[in-house]
Design an enzyme around this catalytic site. Sequence first.
Site, PDB file in Angstrom:
ATOM      1  N   SER A 146      -7.692  36.486  36.200  1.00 15.26           N
ATOM      2  CA  SER A 146      -6.314  36.664  35.717  1.00 15.26           C
ATOM      3  C   SER A 146      -5.400  36.697  36.936  1.00 15.26           C
ATOM      4  CB  SER A 146      -6.194  37.997  34.976  1.00 15.26           C
ATOM      5  OG  SER A 146      -4.837  38.326  34.754  1.00 15.26           O
ATOM      6  N   TYR A 160      -7.855  47.089  33.476  1.00 21.77           N
ATOM      7  CA  TYR A 160      -7.966  45.625  33.398  1.00 21.77           C
ATOM      8  C   TYR A 160      -7.769  44.975  34.770  1.00 21.77           C
ATOM      9  CZ  TYR A 160      -6.771  40.830  31.978  1.00 21.77           C
ATOM     10  OH  TYR A 160      -6.725  39.467  31.845  1.00 21.77           O
TER      11      TYR A 160
HETATM   12  P1  NAD Z   1      -8.854  36.665  22.952  1.00 23.28           P
HETATM   13  O1  NAD Z   1      -8.802  38.125  22.666  1.00 23.28           O
HETATM   14  O2  NAD Z   1      -7.896  35.758  22.251  1.00 23.28           O
HETATM   15  O3  NAD Z   1     -10.341  36.130  22.725  1.00 23.28           O
HETATM   16  C1  NAD Z   1     -11.412  36.763  23.387  1.00 23.28           C
HETATM   17  C2  NAD Z   1     -12.735  36.382  22.757  1.00 23.28           C
HETATM   18  O4  NAD Z   1     -13.757  37.115  23.460  1.00 23.28           O
HETATM   19  C3  NAD Z   1     -12.832  36.773  21.283  1.00 23.28           C
HETATM   20  O5  NAD Z   1     -13.435  35.725  20.551  1.00 23.28           O
HETATM   21  C4  NAD Z   1     -13.700  38.030  21.320  1.00 23.28           C
HETATM   22  O6  NAD Z   1     -14.460  38.216  20.124  1.00 23.28           O
HETATM   23  C5  NAD Z   1     -14.588  37.764  22.517  1.00 23.28           C
HETATM   24  N1  NAD Z   1     -15.134  39.001  23.098  1.00 23.28           N
HETATM   25  C6  NAD Z   1     -14.474  40.159  23.341  1.00 23.28           C
HETATM   26  N2  NAD Z   1     -15.321  41.060  23.852  1.00 23.28           N
HETATM   27  C7  NAD Z   1     -16.543  40.483  23.923  1.00 23.28           C
HETATM   28  C8  NAD Z   1     -17.824  40.918  24.339  1.00 23.28           C
HETATM   29  N3  NAD Z   1     -18.035  42.178  24.759  1.00 23.28           N
HETATM   30  N4  NAD Z   1     -18.860  40.052  24.290  1.00 23.28           N
HETATM   31  C9  NAD Z   1     -18.668  38.781  23.834  1.00 23.28           C
HETATM   32  N5  NAD Z   1     -17.480  38.318  23.413  1.00 23.28           N
HETATM   33  C10 NAD Z   1     -16.429  39.162  23.450  1.00 23.28           C
HETATM   34  O7  NAD Z   1      -8.704  36.568  24.545  1.00 23.28           O
HETATM   35  P2  NAD Z   1      -7.962  35.465  25.457  1.00 23.28           P
HETATM   36  O8  NAD Z   1      -6.516  35.808  25.515  1.00 23.28           O
HETATM   37  O9  NAD Z   1      -8.378  34.105  25.044  1.00 23.28           O
HETATM   38  O10 NAD Z   1      -8.586  35.823  26.887  1.00 23.28           O
HETATM   39  C11 NAD Z   1      -9.814  35.258  27.319  1.00 23.28           C
HETATM   40  C12 NAD Z   1     -10.051  35.619  28.779  1.00 23.28           C
HETATM   41  O11 NAD Z   1      -8.955  35.175  29.562  1.00 23.28           O
HETATM   42  C13 NAD Z   1     -10.188  37.126  29.036  1.00 23.28           C
HETATM   43  O12 NAD Z   1     -11.146  37.343  30.050  1.00 23.28           O
HETATM   44  C14 NAD Z   1      -8.808  37.495  29.539  1.00 23.28           C
HETATM   45  O13 NAD Z   1      -8.816  38.634  30.366  1.00 23.28           O
HETATM   46  C15 NAD Z   1      -8.434  36.238  30.308  1.00 23.28           C
HETATM   47  N6  NAD Z   1      -6.988  36.091  30.481  1.00 23.28           N
HETATM   48  C16 NAD Z   1      -6.181  35.887  29.386  1.00 23.28           C
HETATM   49  C17 NAD Z   1      -4.817  35.740  29.572  1.00 23.28           C
HETATM   50  C18 NAD Z   1      -3.884  35.486  28.411  1.00 23.28           C
HETATM   51  O14 NAD Z   1      -2.654  35.526  28.621  1.00 23.28           O
HETATM   52  N7  NAD Z   1      -4.376  35.215  27.219  1.00 23.28           N
HETATM   53  C19 NAD Z   1      -4.267  35.846  30.868  1.00 23.28           C
HETATM   54  C20 NAD Z   1      -5.108  36.076  31.941  1.00 23.28           C
HETATM   55  C21 NAD Z   1      -6.477  36.196  31.729  1.00 23.28           C
END
Ligand code: NAD
Length: 263
Positions: A146, A160
């Site tokens: 991130s 986080y």
């Molecule tokens: P999201 O919440 O939309 O989807 C996350 C997915 O991961 C879901 O399908 C959930 O069921 C699964 N998950 C959660 N915990 C889990 C576990 N313990 N084991 C297996 N699966 C699990 O999330 P997102 O926004 O798509 O984010 C995905 C990644 O990208 C994360 O690591 C997040 O920190 C990172 N990220 C997201 C953003 C953003 O703005 N969306 C920004 C920076 C980083």
Amino acid sequence: MGISPFDIAGKSAIVTGGAMGIGFGVVRRLVEAGANVLIADLNGELAALRMSELEGPGKAASIGIDVSAHDAGRTLVDECIANFGSVDILVNNAGIYPMSPMLDQSLEGWQRVIDINLTGLAFVSKAAAQQMVEQGNGGKIINIASIDALHPSMVGLAAYDSSKGGVLMFTRALALELGPHAITVNAIAPGGINTEGTAAPLQGSGMTAEEMDAMLEQFAAAIPLRRMGEPDDIANVTLFLASPASNYITGELIVVDGGRLLG
Ligand code: NAD
């Protein structure tokens, strides 16, 4: 005609958190590029359902799993081999981002974030790397970190941000260790990406839906490219890091944030 440096046809990949958001965007791109993908998600039912949205040419399989569970890595490797015969690419995407000011942070809440975002990622990587070393053909590990690994984006994300800072340093340490095996380890730092997770009211933030909308609007206004990112913005860079085109890049972090960190 030479082989495309972006060709990953026939490779086997594991994508954690692959049932929605960025993870599903990555699954879609890899399958479209011809890789066979194991969608690994806490929500196994949704992971199975989403397979019908994929059009190939790569194949897909799914498994319900918590990446922080003991031996999750071994289970994922075994499942990937049972379905596709090898593990060539691992995308560590599963992550959670519950909000809590540090002054109110519970030990359990802190540990859950570290267990999933950092420890789970590390031990799934360990199992995949052991398999890649045994196969002897190199490999690709891609960690979704991130921009918060570099700079805190808002109050309430101390756990986080610490986990993602850890992911960045783990990426570098593992890259150093696995380089002699031709296994590259890189990270991507997304900025604000429109996903199911970011659309949901952030748990524990104490904000109303209106306050949340205002905060997101303010965040988007500070992005030089003037839009939030989409899962495909991250998926395209993941595809690059999964392909031979990036073979001489390891231990790197690619920021994909529309320029957000510039301001
Ligand atoms: P999201 O919440 O939309 O989807 C996350 C997915 O991961 C879901 O399908 C959930 O069921 C699964 N998950 C959660 N915990 C889990 C576990 N313990 N084991 C297996 N699966 C699990 O999330 P997102 O926004 O798509 O984010 C995905 C990644 O990208 C994360 O690591 C997040 O920190 C990172 N990220 C997201 C953003 C953003 O703005 N969306 C920004 C920076 C980083």
